[in-house]
Design an enzyme around this catalytic site. Sequence first.
Site, PDB file in Angstrom:
ATOM      1  N   SER A  46      31.698  36.730  42.745  1.00 14.59           N
ATOM      2  CA  SER A  46      31.448  35.826  41.674  1.00 14.59           C
ATOM      3  C   SER A  46      30.219  34.999  41.865  1.00 14.59           C
ATOM      4  CB  SER A  46      32.427  34.670  41.927  1.00 14.59           C
ATOM      5  OG  SER A  46      33.919  35.036  42.232  1.00 14.59           O
TER       6      SER A  46
ATOM      7  N   HIS B  25      31.776  41.477  36.845  1.00 11.69           N
ATOM      8  CA  HIS B  25      32.668  40.273  37.283  1.00 11.69           C
ATOM      9  C   HIS B  25      33.543  40.055  36.206  1.00 11.69           C
ATOM     10  CE1 HIS B  25      32.404  35.618  37.555  1.00 11.69           C
ATOM     11  NE2 HIS B  25      33.209  36.426  38.666  1.00 11.69           N
TER      12      HIS B  25
ATOM     13  N   GLU C 134      31.783  40.358  32.855  1.00 15.44           N
ATOM     14  CA  GLU C 134      30.090  40.039  32.899  1.00 15.44           C
ATOM     15  C   GLU C 134      29.684  41.375  33.453  1.00 15.44           C
ATOM     16  OE1 GLU C 134      29.250  35.553  32.845  1.00 15.44           O
ATOM     17  OE2 GLU C 134      30.292  36.195  34.801  1.00 15.44           O
TER      18      GLU C 134
ATOM     19  N   ASN D 204      30.121  31.296  35.527  1.00 17.39           N
ATOM     20  CA  ASN D 204      30.483  30.263  36.498  1.00 17.39           C
ATOM     21  C   ASN D 204      29.230  29.162  36.550  1.00 17.39           C
ATOM     22  OD1 ASN D 204      32.955  31.037  37.506  1.00 17.39           O
ATOM     23  ND2 ASN D 204      31.872  32.682  38.956  1.00 17.39           N
TER      24      ASN D 204
HETATM   25  N1  LIG Z   1      39.807  34.690  42.319  1.00 16.38           N
HETATM   26  C1  LIG Z   1      39.147  34.529  40.979  1.00 16.38           C
HETATM   27  O1  LIG Z   1      39.652  33.623  40.056  1.00 16.38           O
HETATM   28  C2  LIG Z   1      38.113  35.376  41.142  1.00 16.38           C
HETATM   29  C3  LIG Z   1      37.279  35.767  39.784  1.00 16.38           C
HETATM   30  C4  LIG Z   1      36.335  36.538  39.668  1.00 16.38           C
HETATM   31  C5  LIG Z   1      35.924  37.006  40.601  1.00 16.38           C
HETATM   32  N2  LIG Z   1      36.387  36.773  41.921  1.00 16.38           N
HETATM   33  C6  LIG Z   1      35.742  37.612  43.283  1.00 16.38           C
HETATM   34  O2  LIG Z   1      36.638  38.623  43.496  1.00 16.38           O
HETATM   35  C7  LIG Z   1      36.719  38.902  44.863  1.00 16.38           C
HETATM   36  C8  LIG Z   1      37.855  38.742  45.536  1.00 16.38           C
HETATM   37  O3  LIG Z   1      38.620  37.714  45.152  1.00 16.38           O
HETATM   38  P1  LIG Z   1      40.200  37.548  45.183  1.00 16.38           P
HETATM   39  O4  LIG Z   1      40.417  36.266  44.500  1.00 16.38           O
HETATM   40  O5  LIG Z   1      40.818  38.802  44.646  1.00 16.38           O
HETATM   41  O6  LIG Z   1      40.476  37.540  46.752  1.00 16.38           O
HETATM   42  P2  LIG Z   1      41.901  37.717  47.503  1.00 16.38           P
HETATM   43  O7  LIG Z   1      41.843  37.231  48.926  1.00 16.38           O
HETATM   44  O8  LIG Z   1      43.094  37.479  46.631  1.00 16.38           O
HETATM   45  O9  LIG Z   1      41.785  39.333  47.863  1.00 16.38           O
HETATM   46  C9  LIG Z   1      40.898  40.053  48.677  1.00 16.38           C
HETATM   47  C10 LIG Z   1      41.436  41.163  49.263  1.00 16.38           C
HETATM   48  O10 LIG Z   1      40.544  42.067  49.986  1.00 16.38           O
HETATM   49  C11 LIG Z   1      41.204  42.704  51.207  1.00 16.38           C
HETATM   50  N3  LIG Z   1      40.113  42.970  52.184  1.00 16.38           N
HETATM   51  C12 LIG Z   1      39.712  42.243  52.958  1.00 16.38           C
HETATM   52  N4  LIG Z   1      38.887  43.072  53.738  1.00 16.38           N
HETATM   53  C13 LIG Z   1      38.805  44.417  53.160  1.00 16.38           C
HETATM   54  C14 LIG Z   1      38.473  45.484  53.586  1.00 16.38           C
HETATM   55  N5  LIG Z   1      37.645  45.934  54.657  1.00 16.38           N
HETATM   56  N6  LIG Z   1      38.635  46.512  52.734  1.00 16.38           N
HETATM   57  C15 LIG Z   1      39.617  46.492  51.655  1.00 16.38           C
HETATM   58  N7  LIG Z   1      40.214  45.623  51.379  1.00 16.38           N
HETATM   59  C16 LIG Z   1      39.889  44.167  52.243  1.00 16.38           C
HETATM   60  C17 LIG Z   1      42.290  41.643  51.649  1.00 16.38           C
HETATM   61  O11 LIG Z   1      43.264  42.272  52.462  1.00 16.38           O
HETATM   62  C18 LIG Z   1      42.661  41.219  50.276  1.00 16.38           C
HETATM   63  O12 LIG Z   1      43.771  41.692  49.800  1.00 16.38           O
HETATM   64  C19 LIG Z   1      35.682  37.689  45.601  1.00 16.38           C
HETATM   65  O13 LIG Z   1      34.429  38.451  45.597  1.00 16.38           O
HETATM   66  C20 LIG Z   1      35.797  36.756  44.375  1.00 16.38           C
HETATM   67  O14 LIG Z   1      34.623  35.851  44.516  1.00 16.38           O
HETATM   68  C21 LIG Z   1      37.467  36.035  42.236  1.00 16.38           C
END
Ligand SMILES: NC(=O)c1ccc[n+]([C@@H]2O[C@H](COP(=O)([O-])OP(=O)(O)OC[C@H]3O[C@@H](n4cnc5c(N)ncnc54)[C@H](O)[C@@H]3O)[C@@H](O)[C@H]2O)c1
Length: 282
Positions: A119, A140, A152, A190
Amino acid sequence: MKVEPLAVLGGGLMGSGIAESAASAGLPVIVRDVDKEACAAARARIEGSVGRLRDKGRLTDARFEEILGRISYTAELEDLADADLVIEAVPENLELKRAILAELVEVVAPEALIASNTSSLAIAQLASGMPAPERFLGLHFFSPVPVMALVEIVVALRTSEATREAAEGFAVTIGKEAIVAKDRSGFVVNMLLVPYLMAAMRMYEEGFATAADIDRGMQLGCGHPMGPLALCDMIGLDVLCMVCDSLYDEYRRPEYVPPPILRRMVESGLFGRKANAGFYEY
Ligand SMILES: NC(=O)c1ccc[n+]([C@@H]2O[C@H](COP(=O)([O-])OP(=O)(O)OC[C@H]3O[C@@H](n4cnc5c(N)ncnc54)[C@H](O)[C@@H]3O)[C@@H](O)[C@H]2O)c1
């Protein structure tokens, strides 16, 4: 570009949504998470989401099975060796993402595209020192991924034109609309959204109005589908806090500084919907 399979690193909120969207569009997908339990949680999240569509009568049983049948799960990075495109969606932490990407480049083909769903982190920073930086980019997505149309495409200084074109083709294949942004923290959405969300938190923190009234104000007064504090809960307060830190690191502008209430809520485990508690109880 052929994407068979798409690999998704991290089957959390975003990774599951990306996997579901790609599988719904007909692509084979492999999701990699840390261990069996995390893979089971990713599977349950996707089955729940696709299942809700079936329960509402928007999918037949056959289509439900077909979508789920396209997605496999693994805890082994080596199982991603054949991926044409890998989308990394692990937690928003630079060291963690870099460590995982460094392992990944040892496993996938040198021409495989590598995208991050970050993000707020710079793609150049994620790709720094990695072989073939021209195949790195940002993809993104927005939450909930199966519903939100936008992706994005983040083009870093060393991302090639061919990579960008392939990413645009991939977005179309999975039914998304792409906008292209430079490799700057926050990209387009963002950078505009976060100061608004932080302003709503400050307003709540100062006792200006209740959470429900702040949210209703923006829904009814501006036609937003969701108020800012409900949106913070949906994004995840932990994710938002990390996004603010990255934006502040990049621009040093006060509008990106997380207000104290955000840090206190994160420290208290009040992450929003995923923790069943944030500005609201779930
Ligand atoms: N939450 C949102 O609305 C949103 C929107 C756009 C982008 N993002 C981005 O997406 C990314 C993930 O966010 P999220 O909200 O899905 O987080 P989340 O915490 O829901 O999921 C992260 C996942 O990654 C896994 N993980 C951790 N270490 C790992 C590894 N070594 N190998 C494989 N998997 C691993 C975790 O077990 C978990 O299932 C972040 O970079 C976040 O900034 C989030």
